[in-house]
Design a protein around this motif. Structure first.
Motif, PDB file in Angstrom:
ATOM      1  N   LYS A 254      -1.002   0.168  16.153  1.00  0.00           N
ATOM      2  CA  LYS A 254       0.450   0.395  16.126  1.00  0.00           C
ATOM      3  C   LYS A 254       1.121  -0.231  17.348  1.00  0.00           C
ATOM      4  N   ALA A 255       0.585   0.028  18.533  1.00  0.00           N
ATOM      5  CA  ALA A 255       1.202  -0.485  19.763  1.00  0.00           C
ATOM      6  C   ALA A 255       1.165  -2.009  19.810  1.00  0.00           C
ATOM      7  N   THR A 256       0.083  -2.604  19.342  1.00  0.00           N
ATOM      8  CA  THR A 256      -0.035  -4.064  19.338  1.00  0.00           C
ATOM      9  C   THR A 256       0.974  -4.685  18.381  1.00  0.00           C
ATOM     10  N   LEU A 257       1.085  -4.119  17.191  1.00  0.00           N
ATOM     11  CA  LEU A 257       2.055  -4.633  16.218  1.00  0.00           C
ATOM     12  C   LEU A 257       3.487  -4.468  16.716  1.00  0.00           C
ATOM     13  N   GLU A 258       3.764  -3.369  17.407  1.00  0.00           N
ATOM     14  CA  GLU A 258       5.101  -3.171  17.983  1.00  0.00           C
ATOM     15  C   GLU A 258       5.404  -4.243  19.016  1.00  0.00           C
ATOM     16  N   ASP A 259       4.417  -4.567  19.842  1.00  0.00           N
ATOM     17  CA  ASP A 259       4.608  -5.625  20.840  1.00  0.00           C
ATOM     18  C   ASP A 259       4.826  -6.984  20.178  1.00  0.00           C
ATOM     19  N   MET A 260       4.064  -7.251  19.131  1.00  0.00           N
ATOM     20  CA  MET A 260       4.225  -8.518  18.411  1.00  0.00           C
ATOM     21  C   MET A 260       5.624  -8.621  17.814  1.00  0.00           C
ATOM     22  N   LEU A 261       6.082  -7.524  17.207  1.00  0.00           N
ATOM     23  CA  LEU A 261       7.405  -7.525  16.582  1.00  0.00           C
ATOM     24  C   LEU A 261       8.508  -7.726  17.616  1.00  0.00           C
ATOM     25  N   LYS A 262       8.397  -7.029  18.744  1.00  0.00           N
ATOM     26  CA  LYS A 262       9.401  -7.190  19.804  1.00  0.00           C
ATOM     27  C   LYS A 262       9.444  -8.625  20.308  1.00  0.00           C
ATOM     28  N   SER A 263       8.269  -9.222  20.496  1.00  0.00           N
ATOM     29  CA  SER A 263       8.205 -10.595  20.993  1.00  0.00           C
ATOM     30  C   SER A 263       8.830 -11.570  20.001  1.00  0.00           C
ATOM     31  N   THR A 296      -5.141  17.070  16.722  1.00  0.00           N
ATOM     32  CA  THR A 296      -5.755  18.299  17.230  1.00  0.00           C
ATOM     33  C   THR A 296      -4.645  19.331  17.444  1.00  0.00           C
ATOM     34  N   PRO A 297      -4.979  20.606  17.594  1.00  0.00           N
ATOM     35  CA  PRO A 297      -3.935  21.619  17.817  1.00  0.00           C
ATOM     36  C   PRO A 297      -3.026  21.253  18.988  1.00  0.00           C
ATOM     37  N   GLY A 298      -1.737  21.206  18.727  1.00  0.00           N
ATOM     38  CA  GLY A 298      -0.772  20.881  19.774  1.00  0.00           C
ATOM     39  C   GLY A 298      -0.460  19.400  19.907  1.00  0.00           C
ATOM     40  N   SER A 299      -1.234  18.552  19.234  1.00  0.00           N
ATOM     41  CA  SER A 299      -0.994  17.107  19.333  1.00  0.00           C
ATOM     42  C   SER A 299       0.045  16.677  18.304  1.00  0.00           C
ATOM     43  N   PRO A 300       0.616  15.476  18.476  1.00  0.00           N
ATOM     44  CA  PRO A 300       1.512  14.952  17.437  1.00  0.00           C
ATOM     45  C   PRO A 300       0.750  14.742  16.133  1.00  0.00           C
ATOM     46  N   ASP A 301       1.489  14.589  15.052  1.00  0.00           N
ATOM     47  CA  ASP A 301       0.884  14.321  13.751  1.00  0.00           C
ATOM     48  C   ASP A 301       0.608  12.819  13.671  1.00  0.00           C
ATOM     49  N   PHE A 302      -0.554  12.410  14.181  1.00  0.00           N
ATOM     50  CA  PHE A 302      -0.866  10.990  14.281  1.00  0.00           C
ATOM     51  C   PHE A 302      -0.906  10.278  12.924  1.00  0.00           C
ATOM     52  N   PRO A 303      -1.472  10.876  11.874  1.00  0.00           N
ATOM     53  CA  PRO A 303      -1.433  10.192  10.575  1.00  0.00           C
ATOM     54  C   PRO A 303      -0.009   9.925  10.092  1.00  0.00           C
ATOM     55  N   ALA A 304       0.884  10.897  10.298  1.00  0.00           N
ATOM     56  CA  ALA A 304       2.279  10.713   9.881  1.00  0.00           C
ATOM     57  C   ALA A 304       2.949   9.616  10.710  1.00  0.00           C
ATOM     58  N   ILE A 305       2.625   9.570  12.003  1.00  0.00           N
ATOM     59  CA  ILE A 305       3.183   8.538  12.883  1.00  0.00           C
ATOM     60  C   ILE A 305       2.717   7.155  12.428  1.00  0.00           C
ATOM     61  N   ALA A 306       1.437   7.052  12.083  1.00  0.00           N
ATOM     62  CA  ALA A 306       0.890   5.772  11.626  1.00  0.00           C
ATOM     63  C   ALA A 306       1.549   5.332  10.320  1.00  0.00           C
ATOM     64  N   GLU A 307       1.753   6.280   9.422  1.00  0.00           N
ATOM     65  CA  GLU A 307       2.370   5.971   8.128  1.00  0.00           C
ATOM     66  C   GLU A 307       3.808   5.516   8.309  1.00  0.00           C
ATOM     67  N   GLU A 308       4.533   6.191   9.197  1.00  0.00           N
ATOM     68  CA  GLU A 308       5.926   5.802   9.462  1.00  0.00           C
ATOM     69  C   GLU A 308       5.998   4.420  10.090  1.00  0.00           C
ATOM     70  N   ALA A 309       5.084   4.149  11.020  1.00  0.00           N
ATOM     71  CA  ALA A 309       5.054   2.839  11.671  1.00  0.00           C
ATOM     72  C   ALA A 309       4.798   1.733  10.658  1.00  0.00           C
ATOM     73  N   LEU A 310       3.872   1.978   9.745  1.00  0.00           N
ATOM     74  CA  LEU A 310       3.551   0.986   8.717  1.00  0.00           C
ATOM     75  C   LEU A 310       4.778   0.686   7.855  1.00  0.00           C
ATOM     76  N   ALA A 311       5.505   1.728   7.504  1.00  0.00           N
ATOM     77  CA  ALA A 311       6.722   1.551   6.701  1.00  0.00           C
ATOM     78  C   ALA A 311       7.755   0.733   7.474  1.00  0.00           C
ATOM     79  N   ASN A 312       7.873   1.001   8.771  1.00  0.00           N
ATOM     80  CA  ASN A 312       8.842   0.271   9.599  1.00  0.00           C
ATOM     81  C   ASN A 312       8.455  -1.199   9.747  1.00  0.00           C
ATOM     82  N   PHE A 313       7.167  -1.457   9.905  1.00  0.00           N
ATOM     83  CA  PHE A 313       6.715  -2.841  10.013  1.00  0.00           C
ATOM     84  C   PHE A 313       7.026  -3.608   8.728  1.00  0.00           C
ATOM     85  N   LYS A 314       6.846  -2.939   7.620  1.00  0.00           N
ATOM     86  CA  LYS A 314       7.126  -3.568   6.326  1.00  0.00           C
ATOM     87  C   LYS A 314       8.618  -3.872   6.194  1.00  0.00           C
ATOM     88  N   LEU A 315       9.453  -2.928   6.603  1.00  0.00           N
ATOM     89  CA  LEU A 315      10.903  -3.142   6.566  1.00  0.00           C
ATOM     90  C   LEU A 315      11.316  -4.298   7.469  1.00  0.00           C
TER      91      LEU A 315
END
Length: 331
Positions: A254-263, A296-315
Motif C-alpha cells: 500500500k505505501a509503495t503504491l501510494e508513493d508511486m501514485l504521488k510521484s 489484533t485487539p486495538g489495532s486498525p482494521d488492516f484488511p478494510a484499509i487494504a481494500e479501501e486502498a485498492l479501490a482508491n488506486f483503481k479510481l
C-alpha cells in the motif's frame, strides 16, 4: 513450454535450500523451447518483500495467506516467462536497534516494551518510554513522532523482530527464489534487488521512501534520514507495464503504491508534456498475490484499509487484475 519438474506449488510454505544444479539442468533442457516475446512492449514485475519473515507460517510477522500469494506469484512468472523483461524484488532489512524494535526503547525499570506496543509523542514527553541509548537525541525522537502523528500514516508501533539483516527470515521464500533463479537462467537477466528499512531513525514501509525523511533539532538544524528513490521510480516508469505484488497489502505494498501514485501525479502536474511516460495506467496490481496484516485487539482494521486502498488506486487509474487473467486482454 512444459512445466519444470522442480516447481511444486505445495512447497510454498516450506523452508529448504535452493536446488541450483537441478534447476540449471532443467533450464538448459527447456531453453530450447524458450521464445522471448516479439512485441516491443516492456514488462516489469515488482515484488515487494516476498520474504520468509512474512510468508512462511510460524515466522514472527507471518501474513495470513501469504504462502498462497507466493504460489500464485510463481505461477504468474512461469506462465509469463517469455513476456517479463525485468523482475525487481525488495527486501525489508532490519537491525536490532531501530525506532520500531522493542530493543530501541526502555522504561524507568530498564525494561523494553512488548511487541505491538504503541508509542506516542505524549508517552515520550511523559518519560514513559525513552531510547535505550543516552546518545540518541530525544529531540529527534520527538520530531519523528510529532511529524508521524500529524500525517495520515500509521502511528509508531514496536513490531516483532523480523527480517533481521543476515537472518534466515530475511531471505526470499525458497520456492519463489528457485523460480527467480530459473527466470534468470532462462532469460539471461539478473534479478534487480532493492534493500529497504535499514535506517534506525524511521519506519520504511514503502520501497521508495521512509515514513519520515527529515528530523529536526530544536535549534532548527536538520538530520536527513532518507530520501525518495528517484532512480528506482525512473527505472519503473521506463516500462510499459509494471505488475506489483507482495506483502503486505495493508502496509508495504500500500505505501509503495501510494508513493508511486504521488510521484506520477506530481510529474504530470509539473511538466505534463515532458513526463508523458509517467502514467497511472502503467501500474497493474495483482490483487490475488498479496494479503493484509491480520488485525489484533486495538489495532486498525488492516484488511478494510487494504481494500479501501485498492479501490482508491483503481479510481486513480491503476489497473487491478488477477494473476490468472488473460495477459493480452489486460492492455
Amino acid at each position: 513450454m512444459k512445466r519444470p519438474s522442480f516447481y511444486s506449488p505445495d512447497r510454498a510454505g516450506n523452508l529448504y535450500l535452493p536446488r541450483y544444479n537441478l534447476i540449471q539442468k532443467e533450464a538448459r533442457e527447456l531453453h530450447k523451447e524458450f521464445k522471448p516475446a516479439e512485441d516491443s512492449e516492456m514488462i516489469a514485475l515488482f515484488l515487494i518483500d516476498p520474504q520468509v519473515g512474512f510468508c512462511i507460517p510460524g515466522a514472527s510477522l507471518y501474513v495470513d495467506g501469504a504462502e498462497k500469494d507466493i504460489e500464485r506469484i510463481c505461477d504468474f512468472i512461469y506462465h509469463n516467462l517469455e513476456r517479463i523483461d525485468e523482475i525487481l524484488v525488495s527486501l525489508d532489512t532490519h537491525t536490532v536497534f531501530q525506532i520500531h524494535t522493542p530493543g530501541f526503547w526502555v522504561n524507568d525499570q530498564n525494561e523494553s516494551p512488548d511487541p505491538f506496543t504503541i508509542i506516542t509523542l505524549e508517552n515520550v514527553k511523559e518519560k514513559k518510554w525513552r531510547p535505550y541509548a543516552e546518545w540518541i537525541p530525544i529531540e529527534l525522537i520527538e520530531s519523528y513522532l510529532e511529524q508521524l502523528e500529524k500525517s495520515k500514516k500509521y502511528i509508531l508501533i514496536t513490531w516483532e523482530y523480523h527480517t533481521q539483516k543476515g537472518s534466515v527470515d530475511n531471505a526470499v521464500v525458497p520456492m519463489l527464489y528457485e523460480m527467480l533463479f530459473f527466470y534468470s537462467l532462462m532469460s539471461g537477466k539478473e534479478i534487480k534487488w532493492v534493500i529497504k528499512g535499514e535506517s534506525p531513525w524511521t519506519e520504511n514501509y514503502s520501497v521508495l521512501s521512509p515514513e519520515i525523511p527529515n528530523l529536526y533539532f530544536k535549534d532548527g538544524s536538520l538530520k536527513v534520514v532518507g530520501n525518495f528513490d528517484e532512480n528506482l521510480m525512473t527505472d519503473l516508469m521506463g516500462f510499459d507495464r509494471i505488475y506489483v505484488a507482495g506483502e503486505a497489502s495493508s502496509h508495504c505494498v500500500k505505501a509503495t503504491l501510494e508513493d508511486m501514485l504521488k510521484s506520477i501525479q506530481h510529474a504530470q502536474k509539473r511538466v505534463p508534456d515532458t513526463f508523458y511516460g509517467y502514467k497511472e495506467s502503467k501500474i497493474y496490481i495483482l490483487e490475488d498475490c498479496m494479503s493484509p496484516v491480520k488485525p489484533t485487539p486495538g489495532s486498525p482494521d488492516f484488511p478494510a484499509i487494504a481494500e479501501e486502498a485498492l479501490a482508491n488506486f483503481k479510481l486513480a487509474g491503476m489497473k487491478v487484475v488477477k494473476s490468472t487473467d488473460d495477459f493480452e486482454r489486460q492492455r
